[in-house]
Scaffold this motif. Structure first.
Motif, PDB file in Angstrom:
ATOM      1  N   ALA A 131       0.830  -1.206   0.000  1.00  0.00           N
ATOM      2  CA  ALA A 131       0.000   0.000   0.000  1.00  0.00           C
ATOM      3  C   ALA A 131       0.866   1.257   0.000  1.00  0.00           C
ATOM      4  N   ASP A 132       1.954   1.232   0.769  1.00  0.00           N
ATOM      5  CA  ASP A 132       2.843   2.400   0.817  1.00  0.00           C
ATOM      6  C   ASP A 132       3.473   2.666  -0.546  1.00  0.00           C
ATOM      7  N   VAL A 133       3.918   1.596  -1.212  1.00  0.00           N
ATOM      8  CA  VAL A 133       4.540   1.750  -2.530  1.00  0.00           C
ATOM      9  C   VAL A 133       3.539   2.294  -3.544  1.00  0.00           C
ATOM     10  N   LEU A 134       2.301   1.825  -3.462  1.00  0.00           N
ATOM     11  CA  LEU A 134       1.272   2.247  -4.415  1.00  0.00           C
ATOM     12  C   LEU A 134       0.631   3.576  -4.031  1.00  0.00           C
ATOM     13  N   GLY A 135       0.952   4.065  -2.843  1.00  0.00           N
ATOM     14  CA  GLY A 135       0.385   5.332  -2.405  1.00  0.00           C
ATOM     15  C   GLY A 135      -1.096   5.252  -2.118  1.00  0.00           C
ATOM     16  N   THR A 136      -1.532   4.141  -1.555  1.00  0.00           N
ATOM     17  CA  THR A 136      -2.945   3.963  -1.242  1.00  0.00           C
ATOM     18  C   THR A 136      -3.082   3.339   0.138  1.00  0.00           C
ATOM     19  N   ALA A 137      -4.301   3.119   0.572  1.00  0.00           N
ATOM     20  CA  ALA A 137      -4.544   2.499   1.872  1.00  0.00           C
ATOM     21  C   ALA A 137      -4.560   0.983   1.728  1.00  0.00           C
ATOM     22  N   ALA A 138      -4.138   0.287   2.776  1.00  0.00           N
ATOM     23  CA  ALA A 138      -4.160  -1.173   2.745  1.00  0.00           C
ATOM     24  C   ALA A 138      -5.567  -1.697   2.503  1.00  0.00           C
ATOM     25  N   ALA A 139      -6.564  -0.982   2.993  1.00  0.00           N
ATOM     26  CA  ALA A 139      -7.956  -1.406   2.833  1.00  0.00           C
ATOM     27  C   ALA A 139      -8.422  -1.344   1.385  1.00  0.00           C
ATOM     28  N   ASP A 140      -7.632  -0.723   0.507  1.00  0.00           N
ATOM     29  CA  ASP A 140      -8.002  -0.622  -0.906  1.00  0.00           C
ATOM     30  C   ASP A 140      -7.282  -1.640  -1.781  1.00  0.00           C
ATOM     31  N   ILE A 141      -6.482  -2.510  -1.159  1.00  0.00           N
ATOM     32  CA  ILE A 141      -5.662  -3.449  -1.925  1.00  0.00           C
ATOM     33  C   ILE A 141      -6.419  -4.748  -2.198  1.00  0.00           C
ATOM     34  N   ASN A 142      -6.434  -5.158  -3.468  1.00  0.00           N
ATOM     35  CA  ASN A 142      -6.867  -6.495  -3.881  1.00  0.00           C
ATOM     36  C   ASN A 142      -5.635  -7.167  -4.487  1.00  0.00           C
ATOM     37  N   ALA A 143      -5.220  -8.298  -3.939  1.00  0.00           N
ATOM     38  CA  ALA A 143      -3.955  -8.874  -4.405  1.00  0.00           C
ATOM     39  C   ALA A 143      -3.854 -10.347  -4.054  1.00  0.00           C
ATOM     40  N   ILE A 144      -2.946 -11.018  -4.752  1.00  0.00           N
ATOM     41  CA  ILE A 144      -2.500 -12.354  -4.386  1.00  0.00           C
ATOM     42  C   ILE A 144      -1.126 -12.186  -3.744  1.00  0.00           C
ATOM     43  N   LEU A 145      -0.983 -12.610  -2.507  1.00  0.00           N
ATOM     44  CA  LEU A 145       0.269 -12.476  -1.771  1.00  0.00           C
ATOM     45  C   LEU A 145       0.906 -13.855  -1.617  1.00  0.00           C
ATOM     46  N   VAL A 146       2.213 -13.925  -1.831  1.00  0.00           N
ATOM     47  CA  VAL A 146       2.935 -15.196  -1.771  1.00  0.00           C
ATOM     48  C   VAL A 146       4.046 -15.094  -0.732  1.00  0.00           C
ATOM     49  N   HIS A 147       4.098 -16.061   0.163  1.00  0.00           N
ATOM     50  CA  HIS A 147       5.160 -16.140   1.165  1.00  0.00           C
ATOM     51  C   HIS A 147       6.073 -17.300   0.803  1.00  0.00           C
ATOM     52  N   LEU A 148       7.356 -17.005   0.578  1.00  0.00           N
ATOM     53  CA  LEU A 148       8.332 -18.027   0.213  1.00  0.00           C
ATOM     54  C   LEU A 148       9.433 -18.048   1.258  1.00  0.00           C
ATOM     55  N   GLY A 149       9.587 -19.173   1.923  1.00  0.00           N
ATOM     56  CA  GLY A 149      10.600 -19.311   2.961  1.00  0.00           C
ATOM     57  C   GLY A 149      10.707 -20.762   3.350  1.00  0.00           C
ATOM     58  N   GLY A 150      11.013 -21.012   4.642  1.00  0.00           N
ATOM     59  CA  GLY A 150      11.037 -22.387   5.117  1.00  0.00           C
ATOM     60  C   GLY A 150       9.687 -23.048   4.939  1.00  0.00           C
ATOM     61  N   GLY A 151       8.629 -22.264   5.122  1.00  0.00           N
ATOM     62  CA  GLY A 151       7.271 -22.666   4.790  1.00  0.00           C
ATOM     63  C   GLY A 151       6.746 -21.709   3.737  1.00  0.00           C
ATOM     64  N   CYS A 152       5.918 -22.195   2.836  1.00  0.00           N
ATOM     65  CA  CYS A 152       5.423 -21.358   1.734  1.00  0.00           C
ATOM     66  C   CYS A 152       3.900 -21.388   1.703  1.00  0.00           C
ATOM     67  N   SER A 153       3.301 -20.261   1.359  1.00  0.00           N
ATOM     68  CA  SER A 153       1.846 -20.217   1.260  1.00  0.00           C
ATOM     69  C   SER A 153       1.415 -19.044   0.396  1.00  0.00           C
ATOM     70  N   VAL A 154       0.142 -19.082  -0.002  1.00  0.00           N
ATOM     71  CA  VAL A 154      -0.447 -18.053  -0.856  1.00  0.00           C
ATOM     72  C   VAL A 154      -1.709 -17.534  -0.192  1.00  0.00           C
ATOM     73  N   ARG A 155      -1.955 -16.226  -0.329  1.00  0.00           N
ATOM     74  CA  ARG A 155      -3.160 -15.595   0.213  1.00  0.00           C
ATOM     75  C   ARG A 155      -3.868 -14.810  -0.868  1.00  0.00           C
ATOM     76  N   ALA A 156      -5.181 -14.804  -0.805  1.00  0.00           N
ATOM     77  CA  ALA A 156      -5.977 -13.880  -1.598  1.00  0.00           C
ATOM     78  C   ALA A 156      -6.484 -12.795  -0.658  1.00  0.00           C
ATOM     79  N   VAL A 157      -6.258 -11.549  -1.041  1.00  0.00           N
ATOM     80  CA  VAL A 157      -6.673 -10.404  -0.231  1.00  0.00           C
ATOM     81  C   VAL A 157      -7.621  -9.542  -1.049  1.00  0.00           C
ATOM     82  N   GLU A 158      -8.743  -9.201  -0.464  1.00  0.00           N
ATOM     83  CA  GLU A 158      -9.723  -8.329  -1.115  1.00  0.00           C
ATOM     84  C   GLU A 158     -10.085  -7.211  -0.141  1.00  0.00           C
ATOM     85  N   GLY A 159      -9.896  -5.991  -0.588  1.00  0.00           N
ATOM     86  CA  GLY A 159     -10.166  -4.864   0.296  1.00  0.00           C
ATOM     87  C   GLY A 159      -9.312  -4.905   1.551  1.00  0.00           C
TER      88      GLY A 159
END
Length: 234
Positions: A190-218
């Protein structure tokens, strides 16, 4: 306000000090067994509070040996200033919060729920409990923050397993993990895009010792590849 944060990995301990919203110190050390973890937490607190805690602490569910002797190799001198200002609170990262869906001041009821949820996250929750017990006699308020809390907004269609209702009624459902990392990623996006986190729709990916994917809406978690335990993921 000064906050000391403790983040328990499966083989290490990461810590940081925040002055309001600014990180002023940070470090990590290896802590592969219970005794090393106890010693690490106690040494970090002693270095910041200027007073001693117990020489040995009972770990949850089992008794551990006395903490190993402090090793300078574990904590480089530049990571532990000689005359620090004491923190106002200690914040522990807890992977599985069970029915706890927001940060909580640690008391008997919170400890009981963290202990109950340890059945679903035995490595990380157990280590968090060791750290909490190691710190509790230093007289500093303790707060638990939960990876699962980020996913409290999962709709029923995402959190419900295709299981008999009697099992679902006993709390067998999808929780989701890596929540603190995803919360940080969401805010930075949100900071990079210059908007509020509540306005973000995205697929987020965590890659590390454990890996997972999230869908975020609003700005809210609506689906996850993880489930009842951290064993699910990618």
């Amino acid at each position: 306000m000064r906050i000391l944060t403790l983040n328990y990995g499966s083989t290490n301990l990461k810590w940081a000090v925040f002055e309001d919203d600014v990180r002023s110190e940070a470090g990590r050390c290896e802590a592969t067994d219970d005794a090393q973890l106890q010693a690490a937490v106690q040494e970090i607190l002693r270095s910041r509070l200027g007073r001693s805690g117990p020489n040995a602490v009972d770990a949850p569910s089992t008794r551990t040996s006395a903490p190993a002797a402090y090793s300078p190799k574990a904590f480089p001198a530049d990571e532990l200033p000689a005359t620090p200002q004491p923190p106002d609170a200690v914040v522990h990262r807890v992977v599985h919060g069970g029915r706890l869906e927001r940060p909580a001041v640690i008391d008997a009821a919170v400890l009981q729920e963290i202990t109950r949820a340890t059945a679903f996250s035995p490595i990380h929750n157990r280590r968090a409990l060791i750290g909490i017990h190691a710190a509790e006699r230093f007289g500093v308020p303790q707060i638990a923050v939960f990876d699962t809390a980020f996913h409290a907004t999962l709709p029923d269609v995402a959190r419900t397993y295709a299981l008999p209702r009697e099992l679902r009624d006993r709390g067998i459902r999808r929780f989701g993990f890596h929540g603190l990392a995803f919360s940080s990623t969401l805010q930075q996006t949100a900071d990079v895009l210059g908007t509020a986190a509540a306005d973000i729709n995205a697929i987020l990916v965590h890659l590390g010792g454990g890996c997972s994917v999230r869908a975020v809406e609003g700005g809210r978690s609506i689906d996850t590849s993880m489930g009842l335990t951290p064993l699910e993921g990618l």
